[in-house]
Design a protein around this motif. Structure first.
Motif, PDB file in Angstrom:
ATOM      1  N   ASP A   1      56.857 -27.590   2.231  1.00  0.00           N
ATOM      2  CA  ASP A   1      58.465 -26.929   2.330  1.00  0.00           C
ATOM      3  C   ASP A   1      58.678 -25.595   2.351  1.00  0.00           C
ATOM      4  O   ASP A   1      59.444 -25.013   2.760  1.00  0.00           O
ATOM      5  CB  ASP A   1      59.290 -27.884   1.406  1.00  0.00           C
TER       6      ASP A   1
ATOM      7  N   GLY B   1      70.062 -31.154  -6.201  1.00  0.00           N
ATOM      8  CA  GLY B   1      69.006 -31.959  -5.611  1.00  0.00           C
ATOM      9  C   GLY B   1      67.766 -31.557  -5.971  1.00  0.00           C
ATOM     10  O   GLY B   1      66.939 -31.931  -5.367  1.00  0.00           O
ATOM     11  N   VAL B   2      67.563 -30.676  -7.091  1.00  0.00           N
ATOM     12  CA  VAL B   2      66.363 -30.200  -7.371  1.00  0.00           C
ATOM     13  C   VAL B   2      66.048 -30.553  -8.939  1.00  0.00           C
ATOM     14  O   VAL B   2      65.007 -30.917  -9.190  1.00  0.00           O
ATOM     15  CB  VAL B   2      66.137 -28.753  -7.435  1.00  0.00           C
TER      16      VAL B   2
ATOM     17  N   THR C   1      70.505 -35.314  -8.193  1.00  0.00           N
ATOM     18  CA  THR C   1      69.471 -36.306  -7.489  1.00  0.00           C
ATOM     19  C   THR C   1      68.319 -35.586  -7.099  1.00  0.00           C
ATOM     20  O   THR C   1      68.264 -35.114  -6.226  1.00  0.00           O
ATOM     21  CB  THR C   1      70.301 -36.839  -6.230  1.00  0.00           C
TER      22      THR C   1
ATOM     23  N   HIS D   1      64.911 -33.290  -3.495  1.00  0.00           N
ATOM     24  CA  HIS D   1      65.462 -32.663  -2.073  1.00  0.00           C
ATOM     25  C   HIS D   1      64.857 -31.379  -2.141  1.00  0.00           C
ATOM     26  O   HIS D   1      64.885 -30.716  -2.877  1.00  0.00           O
ATOM     27  CB  HIS D   1      66.886 -32.521  -2.061  1.00  0.00           C
ATOM     28  N   GLN D   2      64.198 -31.154  -0.714  1.00  0.00           N
ATOM     29  CA  GLN D   2      63.424 -29.961  -0.475  1.00  0.00           C
ATOM     30  C   GLN D   2      64.393 -28.982   0.474  1.00  0.00           C
ATOM     31  O   GLN D   2      64.365 -27.925   0.265  1.00  0.00           O
ATOM     32  CB  GLN D   2      62.011 -30.318   0.256  1.00  0.00           C
TER      33      GLN D   2
ATOM     34  N   THR E   1      68.452 -28.028   1.633  1.00  0.00           N
ATOM     35  CA  THR E   1      69.646 -28.036   1.327  1.00  0.00           C
ATOM     36  C   THR E   1      70.439 -28.918   2.542  1.00  0.00           C
ATOM     37  O   THR E   1      70.138 -28.572   3.625  1.00  0.00           O
ATOM     38  CB  THR E   1      70.655 -26.778   1.078  1.00  0.00           C
ATOM     39  N   ARG E   2      71.422 -29.889   2.013  1.00  0.00           N
ATOM     40  CA  ARG E   2      71.976 -30.841   3.189  1.00  0.00           C
ATOM     41  C   ARG E   2      73.575 -30.631   3.015  1.00  0.00           C
ATOM     42  O   ARG E   2      74.023 -30.898   1.858  1.00  0.00           O
ATOM     43  CB  ARG E   2      71.505 -32.068   3.029  1.00  0.00           C
TER      44      ARG E   2
ATOM     45  N   GLN F   1      70.756 -28.208   6.512  1.00  0.00           N
ATOM     46  CA  GLN F   1      70.789 -29.130   7.543  1.00  0.00           C
ATOM     47  C   GLN F   1      72.565 -29.497   7.684  1.00  0.00           C
ATOM     48  O   GLN F   1      72.982 -30.173   6.562  1.00  0.00           O
ATOM     49  CB  GLN F   1      69.841 -30.315   7.122  1.00  0.00           C
TER      50      GLN F   1
ATOM     51  N   THR G   1      74.198 -31.042  -1.087  1.00  0.00           N
ATOM     52  CA  THR G   1      73.206 -31.201  -1.613  1.00  0.00           C
ATOM     53  C   THR G   1      72.349 -30.176  -1.979  1.00  0.00           C
ATOM     54  O   THR G   1      71.514 -29.939  -0.778  1.00  0.00           O
ATOM     55  CB  THR G   1      72.507 -32.415  -1.349  1.00  0.00           C
TER      56      THR G   1
ATOM     57  N   GLY H   1      68.829 -28.144  -2.054  1.00  0.00           N
ATOM     58  CA  GLY H   1      67.512 -28.328  -2.301  1.00  0.00           C
ATOM     59  C   GLY H   1      66.512 -27.239  -2.757  1.00  0.00           C
ATOM     60  O   GLY H   1      67.294 -26.055  -3.178  1.00  0.00           O
TER      61      GLY H   1
END
Length: 508
Positions: free
Chosen positions: A321, A374-375, A402, A405-406, A408-409, A431, A444, A446
């Motif tokens: 990633d 997310g990390v 949570t 996550h690699q 960011t969303r 994304q 989220t 990442g």
């Protein structure tokens, strides 16, 4: 007849001959381009996903942007390829896949090989019937090409899979079959390659040593897997990288003139399948000329950091990633910027005017936003929240952590798209995903998120998930940063294009 009269007649004759010559050359050129255009096969853009990674924007008006090209080698035996590869006719797999990232300065490039056995998520892909498949997890990467079992394969599905895996927007996709590989090697007068040892397996016969390969022998070299090293696809990719490096060297030595490019294009286009953006000879030649200033020493090949998972392959994190993130940000493998680069800052379907300098409307400023860590890094969601507040957003809440996550969303309901576009612009490389029915824009964060004021090499990375590689696993070391800041998992799998063609060719 007077002297002046004869001079005028000679002048008219010379002008006439010159005009005929020019028209003949132009006519021949037009005929040749028409011939190339008729050679080229394009695949339907209707199979490309609608939800895609954002496109890069220029760093300044008029500046160039990076270009990502997906190079696929099809092992199909259809359309006469069985004469070179043996076996029965039928749809092949994409056993060769290289993502070529041309930096925005168009003077440097990185080619990333993705192992064919890598377990990935194959997203929704279009079938020949027009229907779309459901996403599937833990599938071999090369099987994306066979979705739908179309005679020419499914390049759009493989492109969708690569975009899902990397977060990179693929600008062009090119598929080369056995006939194309043989024809291109012939067109340049053969390619210098090094065979590590004699090979006499599965109908492939190669002699050890440095030699010039073309036609059948070039195809054999590119597809040979058994009888060299540990018989794995990893070793084969190293040889493919070395072969491609030698071909680039050969073309550069002959010059990027039309006499060099056109015969090569004629040979290649007879067996190429490309996206519509490269669907004419002129577009192919223009692209070739756009990269003519890249020196061989400024081209690097990388195998995506990997480890064996039984008889399959998984990518090593966080290094894989990190590699995708560096390319999304148009940075070199040691995290440096190249002159004139641009960063991804907006969604490809962003509302016109969305950007960091555009004032928010009252509706956008009041849009509900949830920020999720997310990390797992302490304070990450709070930092993201402050970034949003600094932009002018007022209705912000923090969600539950949570980790894992690699990338960011930013998820949002279509009704909140205008505000979501402004949010995406604040998180380069994020994304953007439409999720109808969601009540707020959910950010989220990442592992790729870099809080304001931090350096690229100081971002905290999540702890390795259970089952990820250790230093004892082949091809799998990660985390350390030798060689000027290049993570070990990347550095160990890197090969410069100007490396000795006989160096480091086998694995195992």
């Amino acid at each position: 007849m007077s002297t002046s009269t004869r001079r005028r007649r000679y002048l008219r004759t010379a002008i006439g001959l010159a005009a005929v010559l020019v028209l003949s050359v132009v006519g021949a050129g037009a005929w040749f381009y028409h011939r190339l255009d008729s050679n080229i096969t394009t695949f339907d853009a209707g199979g490309v996903a609608t939800e895609r990674p954002p496109a890069p924007v220029p760093a300044s008006p008029g500046a160039s942007v990076p270009v990502n090209v997906l190079l696929l080698g099809s092992d199909t035996r259809d359309d006469g390829n069985n004469a070179l590869g043996g076996g029965d006719e039928g749809v092949g797999h994409s056993d060769t896949a290289i993502v070529l990232h041309v930096y925005a300065d168009h003077k440097h490039a990185v080619g990333v090989s993705i192992p064919r056995d890598t377990l990935v998520t194959i997203p929704s892909c279009r079938l020949p019937s027009g229907t779309w498949t459901a996403p599937r997890n833990d599938q071999m990467f090369n099987s994306a090409f066979t979705v739908g079992e179309a005679p020419k394969g499914n390049p759009a599905c493989t492109q969708n899979t690569v975009e899902k895996l990397t977060g990179l927007r693929i600008d062009h996709t090119v598929v080369v079959d056995f006939k194309g590989a043989a024809a291109m090697a012939d067109a340049v007068g053969g390619v210098e390659a090094c065979v590590p040892n004699d090979v006499n397996e599965y109908g492939i016969h190669l002699k050890k040593g440095l030699q010039k390969l073309s036609g059948q022998s070039a195809v054999d070299y590119l597809r040979a897997r058994h009888g060299i090293g540990d018989n794995s696809d990893i070793g084969r990719m190293k040889r493919q990288q070395a072969f491609l490096s030698s071909m680039i060297k050969k073309v550069q030595s002959q010059g990027f003139s039309l006499p060099t490019l056109l015969p090569l294009a004629d040979a290649a286009t007879k067996s190429l399948t490309v996206d519509e953006g490269l669907g004419t000879a002129m577009k192919l030649v223009d692209f070739a000329r756009s990269v003519q200033d890249i020196k061989l020493s400024d081209v690097t090949f990388v195998t995506a950091p990997w480890r064996f998972a039984g008889d399959r392959v998984r990518l090593v994190q966080p290094d894989a990633d990190t590699l995708w993130k560096l390319l999304r940000e148009d940075r070199t493998l040691d995290g440096q910027s190249t002159a004139g680069t641009g960063q991804v800052t907006t969604s490809p379907s962003a509302t016109p005017g969305a950007g960091a300098d555009t004032p928010l409307t009252p509706e956008q400023a009041a849009a509900p936003i949830t920020v999720v860590n997310g990390v797992g890094t302490p304070g990450l969601a709070g930092s993201g929240s402050e970034t949003l507040k600094g932009r002018g957003f007022r209705n912000i809440t923090l969600g539950s952590n949570t980790p894992g996550h690699q990338v960011t969303r930013v998820a949002y309901d279509p009704a909140l798209k205008a505000a979501a576009d402004q949010v995406v612009a604040l998180f380069p490389g994020a994304q953007a995903v439409q999720e109808p029915g969601t009540e707020s824009i959910t950010v989220t964060l990442g592992a790729d998120y870099r809080p304001a004021g931090t350096r690229i090499d100081s971002v905290s990375s999540p702890s390795p998930r259970p089952g990820t590689a250790t230093d004892a696993t082949p091809g799998a070391t990660s985390g350390a940063t030798p060689n000027g800041g290049v993570p070990t998992g990347i550095a160990e799998n890197t090969r410069n294009a100007d490396t000795d063609p006989c160096a480091n060719l086998t694995f195992g």
